[in-house]
Design a protein around this motif. Structure first.
Motif, PDB file in Angstrom:
ATOM      1  N   MET A 191       0.819  -1.196   0.000  1.00 30.58           N
ATOM      2  CA  MET A 191       0.000   0.000   0.000  1.00 30.58           C
ATOM      3  C   MET A 191       0.863   1.261   0.000  1.00 30.58           C
ATOM      4  O   MET A 191       0.620   2.176  -0.749  1.00 30.58           O
ATOM      5  N   PHE A 192       1.877   1.284   0.859  1.00 30.16           N
ATOM      6  CA  PHE A 192       2.793   2.422   0.903  1.00 30.16           C
ATOM      7  C   PHE A 192       4.211   1.922   0.645  1.00 30.16           C
ATOM      8  O   PHE A 192       4.573   0.833   1.068  1.00 30.16           O
ATOM      9  N   ALA A 193       4.980   2.753  -0.037  1.00 30.91           N
ATOM     10  CA  ALA A 193       6.359   2.392  -0.364  1.00 30.91           C
ATOM     11  C   ALA A 193       7.282   3.548   0.008  1.00 30.91           C
ATOM     12  O   ALA A 193       6.831   4.676   0.203  1.00 30.91           O
ATOM     13  N   VAL A 194       8.549   3.250   0.095  1.00 35.61           N
ATOM     14  CA  VAL A 194       9.545   4.280   0.371  1.00 35.61           C
ATOM     15  C   VAL A 194       9.428   5.380  -0.692  1.00 35.61           C
ATOM     16  O   VAL A 194       9.312   5.089  -1.883  1.00 35.61           O
ATOM     17  N   GLY A 195       9.394   6.620  -0.242  1.00 39.70           N
ATOM     18  CA  GLY A 195       9.280   7.756  -1.151  1.00 39.70           C
ATOM     19  C   GLY A 195       7.862   8.283  -1.314  1.00 39.70           C
ATOM     20  O   GLY A 195       7.663   9.369  -1.856  1.00 39.70           O
ATOM     21  N   ASP A 196       6.870   7.514  -0.863  1.00 40.78           N
ATOM     22  CA  ASP A 196       5.479   7.969  -0.973  1.00 40.78           C
ATOM     23  C   ASP A 196       5.254   9.212  -0.113  1.00 40.78           C
ATOM     24  O   ASP A 196       5.762   9.298   1.013  1.00 40.78           O
ATOM     25  N   LYS A 197       4.465  10.132  -0.647  1.00 37.96           N
ATOM     26  CA  LYS A 197       4.064  11.335   0.081  1.00 37.96           C
ATOM     27  C   LYS A 197       2.731  11.031   0.747  1.00 37.96           C
ATOM     28  O   LYS A 197       1.775  10.638   0.076  1.00 37.96           O
ATOM     29  N   VAL A 198       2.709  11.190   2.069  1.00 35.87           N
ATOM     30  CA  VAL A 198       1.539  10.777   2.842  1.00 35.87           C
ATOM     31  C   VAL A 198       1.099  11.875   3.807  1.00 35.87           C
ATOM     32  O   VAL A 198       1.842  12.809   4.083  1.00 35.87           O
ATOM     33  N   VAL A 199      -0.134  11.706   4.312  1.00 30.92           N
ATOM     34  CA  VAL A 199      -0.664  12.590   5.344  1.00 30.92           C
ATOM     35  C   VAL A 199      -1.078  11.734   6.526  1.00 30.92           C
ATOM     36  O   VAL A 199      -1.795  10.750   6.377  1.00 30.92           O
TER      37      VAL A 199
ATOM     38  N   VAL B 291       6.946  12.156   4.237  1.00 27.11           N
ATOM     39  CA  VAL B 291       7.410  11.220   3.215  1.00 27.11           C
ATOM     40  C   VAL B 291       7.832   9.929   3.913  1.00 27.11           C
ATOM     41  O   VAL B 291       8.463   9.960   4.971  1.00 27.11           O
ATOM     42  N   VAL B 292       7.466   8.801   3.308  1.00 28.15           N
ATOM     43  CA  VAL B 292       7.908   7.505   3.828  1.00 28.15           C
ATOM     44  C   VAL B 292       9.398   7.379   3.515  1.00 28.15           C
ATOM     45  O   VAL B 292       9.787   7.317   2.355  1.00 28.15           O
ATOM     46  N   LYS B 293      10.221   7.384   4.553  1.00 29.76           N
ATOM     47  CA  LYS B 293      11.676   7.318   4.365  1.00 29.76           C
ATOM     48  C   LYS B 293      12.179   5.882   4.277  1.00 29.76           C
ATOM     49  O   LYS B 293      13.024   5.574   3.449  1.00 29.76           O
ATOM     50  N   THR B 294      11.691   5.036   5.174  1.00 25.27           N
ATOM     51  CA  THR B 294      12.107   3.632   5.161  1.00 25.27           C
ATOM     52  C   THR B 294      10.976   2.772   5.720  1.00 25.27           C
ATOM     53  O   THR B 294      10.011   3.289   6.287  1.00 25.27           O
ATOM     54  N   ILE B 295      11.142   1.480   5.558  1.00 25.42           N
ATOM     55  CA  ILE B 295      10.264   0.508   6.217  1.00 25.42           C
ATOM     56  C   ILE B 295      11.191  -0.393   7.023  1.00 25.42           C
ATOM     57  O   ILE B 295      12.116  -0.989   6.474  1.00 25.42           O
ATOM     58  N   GLU B 296      10.981  -0.416   8.346  1.00 22.93           N
ATOM     59  CA  GLU B 296      11.871  -1.149   9.235  1.00 22.93           C
ATOM     60  C   GLU B 296      11.111  -2.213  10.000  1.00 22.93           C
ATOM     61  O   GLU B 296       9.926  -2.046  10.308  1.00 22.93           O
ATOM     62  N   LYS B 297      11.814  -3.278  10.338  1.00 22.18           N
ATOM     63  CA  LYS B 297      11.247  -4.315  11.205  1.00 22.18           C
ATOM     64  C   LYS B 297      11.662  -4.013  12.642  1.00 22.18           C
ATOM     65  O   LYS B 297      12.773  -3.565  12.892  1.00 22.18           O
ATOM     66  N   SER B 298      10.734  -4.273  13.558  1.00 21.02           N
ATOM     67  CA  SER B 298      11.029  -4.073  14.963  1.00 21.02           C
ATOM     68  C   SER B 298      10.209  -5.073  15.774  1.00 21.02           C
ATOM     69  O   SER B 298       9.206  -5.589  15.293  1.00 21.02           O
TER      70      SER B 298
ATOM     71  N   ASP C 155       6.480  -4.711  10.902  1.00 21.51           N
ATOM     72  CA  ASP C 155       7.010  -3.734   9.951  1.00 21.51           C
ATOM     73  C   ASP C 155       6.468  -2.349  10.302  1.00 21.51           C
ATOM     74  O   ASP C 155       5.264  -2.196  10.567  1.00 21.51           O
ATOM     75  N   TYR C 156       7.349  -1.360  10.289  1.00 19.44           N
ATOM     76  CA  TYR C 156       6.980   0.024  10.574  1.00 19.44           C
ATOM     77  C   TYR C 156       7.334   0.912   9.390  1.00 19.44           C
ATOM     78  O   TYR C 156       8.417   0.788   8.820  1.00 19.44           O
ATOM     79  N   LEU C 157       6.413   1.796   9.041  1.00 13.35           N
ATOM     80  CA  LEU C 157       6.728   2.866   8.099  1.00 13.35           C
ATOM     81  C   LEU C 157       7.400   3.959   8.914  1.00 13.35           C
ATOM     82  O   LEU C 157       6.879   4.372   9.953  1.00 13.35           O
ATOM     83  N   ILE C 158       8.528   4.435   8.459  1.00 15.05           N
ATOM     84  CA  ILE C 158       9.214   5.543   9.115  1.00 15.05           C
ATOM     85  C   ILE C 158       8.948   6.787   8.279  1.00 15.05           C
ATOM     86  O   ILE C 158       9.370   6.863   7.111  1.00 15.05           O
ATOM     87  N   LEU C 159       8.214   7.729   8.861  1.00 19.62           N
ATOM     88  CA  LEU C 159       7.822   8.942   8.146  1.00 19.62           C
ATOM     89  C   LEU C 159       8.663  10.121   8.612  1.00 19.62           C
ATOM     90  O   LEU C 159       8.835  10.321   9.808  1.00 19.62           O
ATOM     91  N   ALA C 160       9.148  10.890   7.659  1.00 15.13           N
ATOM     92  CA  ALA C 160       9.808  12.166   7.960  1.00 15.13           C
ATOM     93  C   ALA C 160       8.750  13.234   7.688  1.00 15.13           C
ATOM     94  O   ALA C 160       8.351  13.449   6.540  1.00 15.13           O
ATOM     95  N   MET C 161       8.279  13.866   8.755  1.00 14.70           N
ATOM     96  CA  MET C 161       7.229  14.867   8.614  1.00 14.70           C
ATOM     97  C   MET C 161       7.831  16.146   8.046  1.00 14.70           C
ATOM     98  O   MET C 161       8.957  16.524   8.375  1.00 14.70           O
TER      99      MET C 161
ATOM    100  N   GLU D 174      10.141  18.802  11.771  1.00 14.57           N
ATOM    101  CA  GLU D 174      11.277  17.878  11.793  1.00 14.57           C
ATOM    102  C   GLU D 174      11.041  16.696  12.726  1.00 14.57           C
ATOM    103  O   GLU D 174      11.903  16.307  13.496  1.00 14.57           O
ATOM    104  N   MET D 175       9.846  16.130  12.644  1.00 13.39           N
ATOM    105  CA  MET D 175       9.474  15.010  13.482  1.00 13.39           C
ATOM    106  C   MET D 175       9.586  13.719  12.671  1.00 13.39           C
ATOM    107  O   MET D 175       9.339  13.705  11.466  1.00 13.39           O
ATOM    108  N   LYS D 176       9.967  12.634  13.340  1.00 15.22           N
ATOM    109  CA  LYS D 176       9.999  11.312  12.732  1.00 15.22           C
ATOM    110  C   LYS D 176       8.892  10.497  13.391  1.00 15.22           C
ATOM    111  O   LYS D 176       8.777  10.471  14.613  1.00 15.22           O
ATOM    112  N   VAL D 177       8.057   9.872  12.570  1.00 12.66           N
ATOM    113  CA  VAL D 177       6.929   9.102  13.090  1.00 12.66           C
ATOM    114  C   VAL D 177       7.057   7.665  12.615  1.00 12.66           C
ATOM    115  O   VAL D 177       7.361   7.413  11.447  1.00 12.66           O
ATOM    116  N   MET D 178       6.813   6.736  13.532  1.00  9.53           N
ATOM    117  CA  MET D 178       6.827   5.313  13.206  1.00  9.53           C
ATOM    118  C   MET D 178       5.389   4.814  13.242  1.00  9.53           C
ATOM    119  O   MET D 178       4.715   4.934  14.268  1.00  9.53           O
ATOM    120  N   VAL D 179       4.935   4.250  12.131  1.00  9.23           N
ATOM    121  CA  VAL D 179       3.568   3.739  12.054  1.00  9.23           C
ATOM    122  C   VAL D 179       3.620   2.254  11.696  1.00  9.23           C
ATOM    123  O   VAL D 179       4.163   1.892  10.644  1.00  9.23           O
TER     124      VAL D 179
END
Length: 159
Positions: free
Chosen positions: A1-9, A17-24, A32-38, A42-47
């Motif tokens: 559904m979402f990939a690295v580089g996607d612009k999201v809200v 922007v989805v910066k990476t997808i990481e496992k945790s 799997d977490y989407l790592i968003l650079a807001m 300058e906030m980083k959000v993990m979803v």
């Protein structure tokens, strides 16, 4: 559904922007977490990927949708919920913003900005207006590939 580089809200946080997808690890499970650079703050959000629908994460609107957003901002309804107490209005506006719908966010901005121009808003409503403006500004910045000041000027022309 979402990939690295996607612009999201992300509702209530704005665009990023989805910066990476990481496992945790979470509760002994690999997640799997989407790592968003807001964009703003300058906030980083993990979803968690399995929670994107529940939290309302969505792709940014298309450039063609900007005209519809502008129509919402230009409208001037007769009644701005003046008969409703400020805290009930606040909760109504908050629900619209939590929906993540760009048109609902634009509606909140329009209504609160017009009220602010007519009379002072409560502190909570003024803070909500600021948050709504930042959410819309960040999304339009990504859609138009523009600077924050340019989009703030674009938004201010409606009021």
């Amino acid at each position: 559904m979402f990939a690295v580089g996607d612009k999201v809200v992300y509702p209530m946080h704005g665009a990023g922007v989805v910066k990476t997808i990481e496992k945790s690890e979470r509760d002994g499970q690999s997640v799997d977490y989407l790592i968003l650079a807001m964009l703003l703050g300058e906030m980083k959000v993990m979803v968690p990927v399995d929670s994107v629908e529940r939290v309302g994460l969505r792709h940014v609107i298309e450039n063609d949708d900007i005209d519809a957003v502008e129509k919402v901002l230009e409208e001037r309804p007769d009644n701005y919920n003046k008969a409703i107490t400020w805290n009930r209005r606040f909760n109504m506006y908050l629900e619209k913003m939590k929906s993540g719908n760009v048109f609902e966010v634009a509606d909140v901005i329009r209504t609160l900005q017009v009220q602010e121009n007519e009379k002072k808003l409560s502190t909570g409503e003024r803070r909500l207006l600021g948050t709504a403006r930042q959410i819309l500004i960040s999304e339009v910045m990504l859609v138009k590939n523009a600077e924050q000041q340019d989009i703030e000027n674009w938004l201010n022309k409606f009021f």
